[in-house]
Scaffold this active site. Structure first.
Site, PDB file in Angstrom:
ATOM      1  CG  HIS A   1      -4.282   4.065   9.836  1.00  9.25           C
ATOM      2  ND1 HIS A   1      -3.343   3.509  10.662  1.00  9.25           N
ATOM      3  CD2 HIS A   1      -3.707   4.089   8.616  1.00  9.25           C
ATOM      4  CE1 HIS A   1      -2.262   3.220   9.965  1.00  9.25           C
ATOM      5  NE2 HIS A   1      -2.465   3.546   8.714  1.00  9.25           N
TER       6      HIS A   1
ATOM      7  NE  ARG B   1       2.178   2.563  12.015  1.00  8.37           N
ATOM      8  CZ  ARG B   1       1.718   2.297  10.789  1.00  8.37           C
ATOM      9  NH1 ARG B   1       1.203   3.264  10.032  1.00  8.37           N
ATOM     10  NH2 ARG B   1       1.749   1.074  10.301  1.00  8.37           N
TER      11      ARG B   1
ATOM     12  CG  ASN C   1      -0.316  -0.187   2.514  1.00  5.74           C
ATOM     13  OD1 ASN C   1       0.897  -0.060   2.632  1.00  5.74           O
ATOM     14  ND2 ASN C   1      -1.097  -0.487   3.534  1.00  5.74           N
TER      15      ASN C   1
ATOM     16  CD  GLN D   1      -4.173   4.341  13.942  1.00 12.03           C
ATOM     17  OE1 GLN D   1      -3.620   5.265  13.394  1.00 12.03           O
ATOM     18  NE2 GLN D   1      -4.379   3.202  13.336  1.00 12.03           N
TER      19      GLN D   1
HETATM   20  P1  NAD Z   1      10.271   1.736   3.560  1.00 11.97           P
HETATM   21  O1  NAD Z   1      10.884   0.736   4.453  1.00 11.97           O
HETATM   22  O2  NAD Z   1      10.344   1.557   2.078  1.00 11.97           O
HETATM   23  O3  NAD Z   1      10.876   3.161   3.881  1.00 11.97           O
HETATM   24  C1  NAD Z   1      11.185   3.589   5.162  1.00 11.97           C
HETATM   25  C2  NAD Z   1      12.305   4.607   5.069  1.00 11.97           C
HETATM   26  O4  NAD Z   1      12.455   5.197   6.355  1.00 11.97           O
HETATM   27  C3  NAD Z   1      13.646   3.973   4.695  1.00 11.97           C
HETATM   28  O5  NAD Z   1      14.181   4.644   3.580  1.00 11.97           O
HETATM   29  C4  NAD Z   1      14.492   4.192   5.946  1.00 11.97           C
HETATM   30  O6  NAD Z   1      15.850   4.386   5.684  1.00 11.97           O
HETATM   31  C5  NAD Z   1      13.842   5.428   6.536  1.00 11.97           C
HETATM   32  N1  NAD Z   1      14.136   5.613   7.970  1.00 11.97           N
HETATM   33  C6  NAD Z   1      13.998   4.729   8.975  1.00 11.97           C
HETATM   34  N2  NAD Z   1      14.381   5.274  10.143  1.00 11.97           N
HETATM   35  C7  NAD Z   1      14.749   6.536   9.863  1.00 11.97           C
HETATM   36  C8  NAD Z   1      15.245   7.595  10.666  1.00 11.97           C
HETATM   37  N3  NAD Z   1      15.429   7.440  11.985  1.00 11.97           N
HETATM   38  N4  NAD Z   1      15.530   8.762  10.072  1.00 11.97           N
HETATM   39  C9  NAD Z   1      15.369   8.911   8.730  1.00 11.97           C
HETATM   40  N5  NAD Z   1      14.903   7.941   7.909  1.00 11.97           N
HETATM   41  C10 NAD Z   1      14.600   6.765   8.487  1.00 11.97           C
HETATM   42  O7  NAD Z   1       8.744   1.825   4.018  1.00 11.97           O
HETATM   43  P2  NAD Z   1       7.518   2.565   3.315  1.00 11.97           P
HETATM   44  O8  NAD Z   1       6.739   1.599   2.500  1.00 11.97           O
HETATM   45  O9  NAD Z   1       7.988   3.823   2.674  1.00 11.97           O
HETATM   46  O10 NAD Z   1       6.646   2.879   4.619  1.00 11.97           O
HETATM   47  C11 NAD Z   1       7.116   3.771   5.616  1.00 11.97           C
HETATM   48  C12 NAD Z   1       6.182   3.826   6.795  1.00 11.97           C
HETATM   49  O11 NAD Z   1       4.944   4.406   6.409  1.00 11.97           O
HETATM   50  C13 NAD Z   1       5.784   2.460   7.375  1.00 11.97           C
HETATM   51  O12 NAD Z   1       6.761   1.947   8.237  1.00 11.97           O
HETATM   52  C14 NAD Z   1       4.517   2.802   8.095  1.00 11.97           C
HETATM   53  O13 NAD Z   1       4.780   3.286   9.398  1.00 11.97           O
HETATM   54  C15 NAD Z   1       3.919   3.929   7.256  1.00 11.97           C
HETATM   55  N6  NAD Z   1       2.781   3.451   6.448  1.00 11.97           N
HETATM   56  C16 NAD Z   1       1.560   3.996   6.673  1.00 11.97           C
HETATM   57  C17 NAD Z   1       0.462   3.548   5.955  1.00 11.97           C
HETATM   58  C18 NAD Z   1      -0.903   4.169   6.135  1.00 11.97           C
HETATM   59  O14 NAD Z   1      -1.904   3.545   5.791  1.00 11.97           O
HETATM   60  N7  NAD Z   1      -1.002   5.376   6.644  1.00 11.97           N
HETATM   61  C19 NAD Z   1       0.599   2.503   5.034  1.00 11.97           C
HETATM   62  C20 NAD Z   1       1.878   2.001   4.809  1.00 11.97           C
HETATM   63  C21 NAD Z   1       2.950   2.465   5.537  1.00 11.97           C
END
Ligand code: NAD
Length: 399
Positions: free
Chosen positions: A332, A284, A146, A313
């Site tokens: 959400h 989050r 997603n 949540q």
């Molecule tokens: P991803 O793993 O592809 O990307 C995460 C990125 O965060 C990576 O590039 C990583 O290096 C970076 N990162 C981690 N810790 C960090 C820090 N301390 N400082 C800077 N960068 C940091 O994941 P994604 O698919 O892009 O998803 C990211 C997040 O989005 C998920 O973990 C989730 O919490 C959230 N999400 C929300 C929904 C929603 O419905 N709202 C859906 C999917 C994901």
């Protein structure tokens, strides 16, 4: 085996008899070439509700035909809830970030047979990852399922905040036509500086999707993007979040929640932002300090805040983000569009098939494996827990 699946409630009026769109577009692969979920088959119609209790992620026929027991419930928070009772002898727990079953240390300890926690979606912070590491419970999620759904939501929220859509829409709903009231907070995004905290799958897709609006693009991440991507999008890299927020008119937050990012946007950091900036957080809720966001919106330090993620949540009915000024919050939902549900339901089935047949689960899906951060977990998370305070979710009273 016993599979416990914690899903959100059905629609109040029961499952839909029909859906607005007759079929979903067919996607061949994700943008980086990664394959979409590859279960042997599926027992649901893509485009139908799967993430609620009656949807059962389309898993019942498959699991029961293999002799497994499936228990599905939405009752997950209060003491004595059904999920806690069923957890004690469950082998696998499936939960969605939209309606997270917080797998705290205590819950993991109570689950003597637990081998794996599957996130039907992305973001496994609702699992106490430290307890999963210590108790050798594997944690997996459906990476990419997603990410692009969320990036679409981010673009929608950036435009709606900057142009002040929510206010204008409510003027119409209330029967009004006062243009001056409708536009006194409305700007174009063109020419603005837009930055993402983290440029993983969602952050990078949001940057790509914003590029045609002729904005200046910025990012901060613990992993630098390839130079070719930086050039293609004309990106400015920042080596700290402070450096990024100082120059951006719009900041979107796209890192996972883990101990390094919990409470990152506190009052101190928000006060370093450009006055009147906007935040869109679909990562989050706990990455932003609840009170500091509300205070900054009241003072004008922030012009707007939007997103769909809260902590905990469901958000208690009196959560301050429900009533703060100039917000564009939704429950959400960004990652659980009907399109996304079809992908994560298929991804969960792919994971279960691998698990039952003792085949390796894709490295990209792994967060914790054999007591270690692995795959995406090693790339994007840090050790520790971010579940503290989740019991407050029990305060929510259904409307
Ligand atoms: P991803 O793993 O592809 O990307 C995460 C990125 O965060 C990576 O590039 C990583 O290096 C970076 N990162 C981690 N810790 C960090 C820090 N301390 N400082 C800077 N960068 C940091 O994941 P994604 O698919 O892009 O998803 C990211 C997040 O989005 C998920 O973990 C989730 O919490 C959230 N999400 C929300 C929904 C929603 O419905 N709202 C859906 C999917 C994901």
């Amino acid at each position: 085996m016993k599979i416990l699946c914690v899903l959100y409630d059905d629609p109040k009026g029961g499952m839909p008899k029909s859906y607005p769109v007759s079929s979903l577009p067919k996607l061949d692969k994700y943008p980086d070439g990664m394959k979409l979920p590859t279960p042997s088959t599926i027992d649901f119609k893509p485009g139908e509700l799967l993430g609620c209790v009656s949807g059962e992620l389309g898993l019942r026929k498959f699991l029961e035909s293999k002799g497994h027991k499936l228990v599905v419930t939405s009752d997950k928070d209060a003491k004595g809830c059904k999920a806690d009772k069923e957890l004690t002898d469950a082998d696998v727990v499936i939960s969605q970030p939209f309606w997270p079953y917080y797998l705290t240390k205590e819950r993991i300890k109570s689950a003597k047979n637990l081998k794996m926690a599957i996130t039907a979606g992305i973001g496994s912070d609702h699992v106490d990852l430290q307890a999963a590491l210590d108790n050798k419970v594997d944690v997996v999620e459906v990476t990419y399922c997603n990410s692009r759904s969320v990036a679409e939501h981010i673009v929608m929220m950036i435009l709606s905040l900057v142009r002040d859509y929510h206010n204008q829409h409510s003027i119409v709903n209330e029967g009004g036509w006062n243009i001056a009231d409708a536009v006194r907070r409305s700007y174009d995004v063109e020419g603005m500086h837009v930055g993402t905290v983290a440029a993983g799958r969602i952050g990078l897709d949001a940057l790509r999707k914003m590029k045609p609006f002729d904005v200046h693009l910025h990012y901060f991440d613990r992993h630098k993007l390839p130079e070719t991507v930086e050039k293609e999008l004309n990106l400015t890299f920042h080596d700290s979040v402070e450096s990024l927020v100082k120059v951006c008119d719009v900041v979107t937050i796209n890192c996972p929640l883990h101990p390094e990012t919990e409470n990152l946007f506190d009052e101190k950091l928000i006060n370093k932002m450009k006055k009147g900036a906007y935040i869109v957080n679909t990562a989050r809720g706990k990455i932003c300090n609840r009170e500091a966001i509300a205070k900054a919106l009241k003072s004008g330090q922030l012009s707007g805040y939007a997103g769909d993620v809260w902590f905990p949540q469901p958000a208690p009915n009196d959560h301050i983000w429900r009533t703060m000024p100039n917000h564009g919050m939704t429950p959400h939902t960004s990652g659980t569009s009907l399109s996304a549900q079809a992908r994560y339901a298929a991804g969960v089935r792919e994971i279960l098939e691998c698990f039952f047949e003792k085949k390796p689960i894709r490295d990209q899906y792994l967060i914790v494996k054999d007591g270690q951060l692995a795959g995406m977990g090693a790339h994007s998370y840090s050790k520790g827990s971010a579940t503290g305070g989740s019991e407050e979710a029990a305060k929510y009273k259904k409307k």
